[in-house]
Design an enzyme around this catalytic site. Structure first.
Site, short mmCIF file in Angstrom:
data_model
loop_
_atom_site.label_atom_id
_atom_site.label_comp_id
_atom_site.label_asym_id
_atom_site.label_seq_id
_atom_site.Cartn_x
_atom_site.Cartn_y
_atom_site.Cartn_z
N TYR A 1 58.98 48.60 -6.88
CA TYR A 1 58.33 48.08 -8.10
C TYR A 1 57.07 47.31 -7.74
CZ TYR A 1 57.26 45.45 -12.26
OH TYR A 1 56.59 44.91 -13.32
N SER B 1 84.83 20.85 7.53
CA SER B 1 86.01 21.67 7.25
C SER B 1 86.42 22.48 8.47
CB SER B 1 85.71 22.62 6.09
OG SER B 1 84.79 23.61 6.53
N GLY C 1 62.14 45.88 -8.03
CA GLY C 1 62.68 45.26 -9.24
C GLY C 1 63.12 46.35 -10.19
N GLU D 1 62.89 47.84 4.18
CA GLU D 1 63.84 46.80 4.59
C GLU D 1 65.26 47.33 4.77
OE1 GLU D 1 62.54 47.30 1.68
OE2 GLU D 1 63.78 46.61 0.00
N ASP E 1 79.58 26.77 8.62
CA ASP E 1 78.45 25.98 8.12
C ASP E 1 78.61 24.49 8.43
OD1 ASP E 1 77.75 28.43 7.15
OD2 ASP E 1 78.27 27.99 5.07
#
Ligand code: XMP
Length: 510
Positions: free
Chosen positions: A83, A223, A55, A171, A227
């Site tokens: 953080y 569409s 953060g 990460e 997705d």
């Protein structure tokens, strides 16, 4: 079978979604929540492990975000990152200080290979650092297990309490052993068996959809994008012909695309309705040159067509939406303004009579949606479709749109895409397309002077589409594409390649 669950508590770090992606890649299901919701989510979901993200704050600032201290007494393994690490140490009695200079970038870091996090790794490697504050003193019960030049305490652990903290970012792919470090936490500290796969997600999703929808009717605006296509396939598997998928063909699709979409769903159990509305969209756009007005008209018209079709079906019980996880993740700092309302079709239709919304993709990242599509056996052209704007070719013809211009653009764009695919570049260039500029220029073909359109080619590499670089397409390939387009498509006598990055340019031209 119940899968394990890891809770990611977000403190406003820029990599919160990356952490979630890594954990899921390792086969553990996780969700991201603001740290302010920690206690509620813990009692509801009983996580097997917790990760605190980074953060932008300093722990000793008055309004710095702090977790409820009871979390450290719950016997749940916790990994704090950046953080999150500093906050854990600070709250448990250690000390964090501001450094004179920021440690940033790839950093040589020494690991204690006997520690839980670094077990099985070499004793020195590269990590990705991004901090100004650093840990100077560790709380009682903690041991230092990594160090770097700018961060003498680069990682700590308290094995008795299952608390771990790393100053660097495991990460981020620049941390060479990042994935292994997260895996060590998940497996050795949280005892996760890493069995969350797309196949298991699919089975659960199907059961959930069936339980929720029962014998109700579901309506979906399809569409042809990734997705909505994956959503259609998933719903078809779950509830078959209780689903009606309405594909509004506005006439601005690429060459053969409308047919490909129809063909792809031919053998799926559902009511598939294709509405050819190209005439009516073209009429509404006649003479319109302003890009935003084009978008607005297309969005409105889309809703009108969809509503008309929905009314033919009569009452439906559910409207299905292709919302995905990045659309709903809330910022860790509780800034509600970043929650997007995401309606691919440009707003919810008012006149469609439905009770509820179903959004079965809402917990998935984009690449997971593609994986789910592949798991469902959806056609490759849909699973790996590159992003295509809702208004389609209407915003790739600069200025006013005519049927002739659409045909010219479709043919040229097809050649470009075909050559990029033939060269094996279709997955490495993230988006590529042709734009029909309204510029006409003089050329010469055989013995004749021509006065025809200039076509622009655009190809970009990007991860988030917020920034983009222009793709370095080899000159030889550009030459081949240019020769083919000018020879095979009437009314184009000049081809240019767009070499601007975003920013300052955008990806689309309109
Ligand atoms: P820009 O041009 O803003 O594009 O750099 C970023 C990404 O968004 C897509 N795009 C759109 N998608 N409706 C959409 O659904 C739109 O009006 C629209 N405009 C741009 C663009 O293709 C790129 O992937």
């Amino acid at each position: 079978m119940k899968h394990q669950f890891v809770l990611i508590l977000d403190f406003g770090g820029q990599y919160n979604q990356v952490i979630a992606r890594r954990v899921r890649e390792l086969g553990v299901y996780c969700e991201v929540y603001s740290y302010t919701k920690a206690l509620d989510i813990i009692s509801e979901k009983k996580p097997d492990g917790i990760i605190f993200t980074g953060g932008p704050n300093s722990v000793y600032c008055e309004d710095a975000p702090k977790i409820d201290a009871s979390i450290f007494e719950m016997n749940i393994p916790i990994l704090g990152i950046c953080y999150g690490a500093q906050m854990m140490v600070h709250m448990l009695g250690g000390q964090v200080k501001a450094a004179d200079i920021r440690e940033y970038g790839k950093t040589n870091t020494k690991f204690n290979s006997d520690s839980l996090l670094f077990e099985g790794l070499s004793s020195e490697s590269i990590t990705w650092m991004s901090h100004t504050d650093y840990i100077v003193d560790v709380p009682d019960g903690f041991e230092i297990i990594a160090s770097s030049k700018g961060a003498p305490v680069a990682a700590v652990e308290n094995r008795n309490k299952n608390l771990f903290a790393v100053q660097f970012h495991p990460e981020v792919s620049h941390t060479i052993y990042g994935k292994e470090i997260i895996k060590n936490f998940l497996v050795s500290a949280c005892h996760c068996n890493c069995d969350w796969t797309m196949k298991s997600y699919l089975d659960t999703a199907i059961t959930e959809i069936r339980d929720r929808v029962k014998d109700g009717k579901v309506l979906l605006a399809l569409s042809g994008g990734v997705d909505s296509s994956v959503l259609a396939a998933l719903l078809s598997k779950a509830i078959g012909n209780q689903l009606t998928a309405v594909f509004v063909d506005h006439g601005f699709m690429r060459k053969n695309e409308g047919d490909e979409i129809e063909e792809s769903f031919k053998d799926w159990d559902m009511n598939f309705v294709r509405v050819d509305s190209s005439e009516r969209f073209l009429d509404r756009l006649s003479g319109i040159i302003d890009p935003e007005q084009k978008r607005k008209i297309i969005g409105e018209e889309f809703i009108r067509v969809f509503e008309e079709e929905a009314q033919k079906i009569g009452k439906v019980d559910f409207l299905a939406q292709g919302t995905i996880y990045p659309d709903i993740i809330e910022s860790g700092l509780g800034d509600a303004s970043v929650i997007k309302s995401h309606h691919n079709v440009g707003g919810l239709p008012d006149c469609v009579d439905f009770k509820e919304i179903v959004e079965p993709l809402r917990m998935l990242f984009k690449d997971e949606v593609r994986q789910l599509g592949a798991e469902l056996g959806l056609a490759d052209v849909l699973v790996h479709r590159q992003p295509f704007p809702g208004p389609g070719l209407a915003i790739r013809i600069i200025g006013d749109i005519t049927r002739d211009k659409l045909d010219i653009l479709r043919d040229a764009d097809y050649i470009f895409r075909e050559e990029i695919a033939n060269a094996g570049l279709d997955r490495s260039i993230n988006q590529y397309f042709a734009v029909l500029t309204s510029v006409r220029s003089v050329g010469v073909m055989g013995d004749f002077r021509t006065y025809d359109y200039t076509l622009a080619l655009r190809g970009v590499t990007t991860t988030d589409f917020m920034t983009a670089d222009f793709a370095r397409i080899p000159y030889e390939l550009l030459e081949k594409i240019s020769v083919r387009i000018v020879n095979e498509v009437n009314h184009i006598n000049r081809v240019v390649y767009d070499i601007t990055t975003k920013p300052p340019a955008t990806i689309e031209w309109e």
